[in-house]
Write an enzyme that holds these catalytic residues in place. Structure first.
Site, short mmCIF file in Angstrom:
data_model
loop_
_atom_site.label_atom_id
_atom_site.label_comp_id
_atom_site.label_asym_id
_atom_site.label_seq_id
_atom_site.Cartn_x
_atom_site.Cartn_y
_atom_site.Cartn_z
N LYS A 1 -30.52 47.60 4.71
CA LYS A 1 -29.28 47.94 5.59
C LYS A 1 -29.88 48.03 7.11
CE LYS A 1 -25.72 50.70 4.24
NZ LYS A 1 -25.02 51.96 3.70
N VAL A 2 -29.35 47.47 8.16
CA VAL A 2 -29.84 47.10 9.42
C VAL A 2 -28.65 47.26 10.26
CG1 VAL A 2 -30.82 45.79 11.05
CG2 VAL A 2 -31.69 45.64 8.85
#
Length: 375
Positions: free
Chosen positions: A140-141
């Site tokens: 997750k970015v």
């Protein structure tokens, strides 16, 4: 007879769960949801881990062992989260294989403190990807300005990315473009793209939570605009999502992307996040019910999952909604005169802090647990 949760996939949408806990993974509870065809993936974040560690003894043994090894709270969290995400990913392996790498993903977040640090995000994402050592995981970015080049680079390296913290339509478009550019770069390097996957997590309930009080203030204080304001109350998040879906179609049904698809590329699906209704006046399944449509994902908390199983009414509702969405957003901006870009920028700024706060709390919780288990 399929229950409502099981029927959602008939309309091209995948239900993922926004929850993780060791006992939930180890007890067979998660496996049953997968085997029953109710779940196609899972997402996690520091707040979820903080609650799991603070409110259970599931992790005491691991924390004790890691404390003896002299690990810091950050190192303990990384070890715990990697172990849980790997175990969950292994349970989803069949889904991953049966859907030809479309579903079956489990997401782990980079440190929220890196939300505005491009190079730091890339470095940590590479490290977590290597540690997890599973094809069916996503890193997750945050979809911040600084996150955009990180997304493009990570995709070009074949690292699956769940882009999080999206509120703005312009930012969503930029994220989708970064994904496409990453795929093009990977192909230019002679690398395969058929197993590269990504979702763009568009946050919903937080939009209504912030914009509705502004609309209510107009209703109460400005008689000339009250009627127009009433028509958009409680509708802005869903209209934003419907408009985002049109952007998705513009990009991923284009000739440019069709050329990439012919070489094995998958579209970056929109994922509806923050889907528990915060306003008691709304249906508890409003953000699931209203946004069912092809090539989308909805990640739901446990309570919303159970509520939808109990009284959901699945039907394809996304296609053909753009004009209605455009009308709602036009009314908001031009008639009621509330700036959605200002609202979404504030949400992003607050969202970063809302991710950092539970992360800091998580570190304190682990520090406290270290003391407890050592006694």
């Amino acid at each position: 007879m399929k229950n409502p949760l099981q029927r959602v996939s008939d309309y091209g949408q995948s239900i993922w769960l926004d929850y993780i806990r060791r006992k939930f993974v180890q007890s067979g509870e998660l496996k049953k949801l997968i085997d029953d065809g109710e779940l196609k993936g899972l997402t996690s974040n520091p707040a979820i881990f903080e609650e799991a560690i603070a409110k259970s003894d599931d992790y005491n043994e691991s924390i004790l062992e890691l404390t003896k090894q002299g690990k810091t709270p950050e190192e303990i969290f990384l070890s715990i989260s990697v172990e849980d995400v790997r175990a969950a990913a292994d349970l989803f392996k069949g889904v991953y294989e049966n859907t030809n790498a479309l579903d079956g993903y489990v997401s782990l977040e980079v440190s929220p403190t890196l939300a505005q640090d491009t190079e730091g995000t890339i470095t940590e994402a590479r490290s977590s990807w290597k540690l997890l050592d599973r094809k069916n995981v996503m890193i997750k970015v945050p979809g911040t300005k600084e996150g955009l080049p990180a997304i493009e680079q990570l995709i070009s390296e074949g690292i699956n990315v769940n882009v999080t913290l999206l509120f703005s339509l312009d930012r969503y478009r930029a994220v989708a473009e970064a994904y496409v550019a990453g795929i093009e770069k990977r192909l230019a390097n002679g690398e395969a793209v058929d197993k590269v996957a990504s979702v763009a997590s568009f946050f919903l309930s937080r939009i209504d939570t912030m914009v509705d009080p502004l609309i209510e203030a107009v209703i109460n204080d400005n008689p000339a605009k009250a009627s127009a304001a009433r028509k958009v109350l409680g509708k802005v998040a869903i209209a934003s999502a419907q408009a985002a879906y049109q952007i998705y179609k513009d990009i991923f049904k284009s000739d440019r992307f069709k050329a990439l698809e012919a070489k094995g590329a998958k579209p970056q699906r929109l994922l509806w996040a923050s889907t528990s209704a915060k306003n008691p006046a709304f249906s508890d399944v409003i953000y699931v019910e209203s946004l069912i449509g092809p090539e989308t994902v909805n990640t739901v908390p446990v309570d919303t999952l159970n509520a939808y199983r109990d009284h959901g009414d699945p039907e394809s509702r996304l296609d053909g909604t753009y004009e209605e969405a455009h009308w709602v957003l036009y009314q908001l901006e031009d008639v009621v005169e509330i700036s959605l870009p200002e609202v979404t920028q504030k949400l992003e700024d607050e969202g970063i802090q809302k991710f950092i706060k539970p992360f800091d709390s998580l570190m304190k919780t682990i520090e406290n647990k270290k003391g407890e288990v050592a006694v």
